[in-house]
Scaffold this motif. Sequence first.
Motif: not given
Length: 290
Positions: A202-230
Amino acid sequence: MSVKDRDPLTGHQTTGHEWNGITELNTRVPPIVWFFIIVTHLFALIMWILLPTWPLVTTYTKGILGFDQREVVEQDIVLAHIARADWTDRIATLPADDILNDTELMARVTGTAHQIFGDNCAGCHGTNAAGGPGFPSLIDTAWLWGGDTDTIMETLRVGINSTHPETRYAQMLAFGRDGILPRDDIRLVVDYVQSLSGAAAPADRIAAGGEIFANNCAACHGENGLGNTDLGAPNLADAVWIYGGDDMAMYQTIWAGRQGWMPTWEGRLSLTERKILAVYLQHLGQEARQ
């Protein structure tokens, strides 16, 4: 019963022991048995004199022949290195692309690397290097730290979370166990991450999950979740999963965190052997993608 009594069938003297009518015979040891006992003892005595045998406090008896199996093995290793020097020297100096394009040299590489990989790597990554649950595939393009020759060699040298002083470190936080995210937020992040690989939610769940991801996961996995080999942070948008991409596996990963481990091979494999392995893995990857 007297020990001088003789068995009427065999003529052997008895021992004087009798159980329920069964009499024990005093049968002599056959001469052939004594012969082999004497021969084997003489042989052992001669070997004790000729070869290294008895351990002492800080050393051992060397034997008059001066034979040392360790020296024999070391000499065999030296001779083997000399015999292989004609092509291992080329491996050490040529760029990886030149080696991959040299049919004759690659025949040497694959023949040698297959054994090195089987002895050291296949236990975790599988005999075909395709990985398995908890162990990454080495024949796809989803490299955690990078898949070029130099990077693979460096990963082999220092390991991941290993005892090497220069090891690569990688650890994912336990967002649920350590109280960083509640269960419902973790489920939202699972929906969002799965959507990066094309899964429906559902779009609302994806949007809510994306906000949580941006605040907690993007620092390592990148803004779009593409990872970081460094950082050794995997790409979350390529549908390639080390620990599984289903709801339960992803929830467990986010809840409890992950920390992979690979030993350092610097003390076990030479620089040339590590390069042979790196080129071999690139070769396997090319074959798998054909």
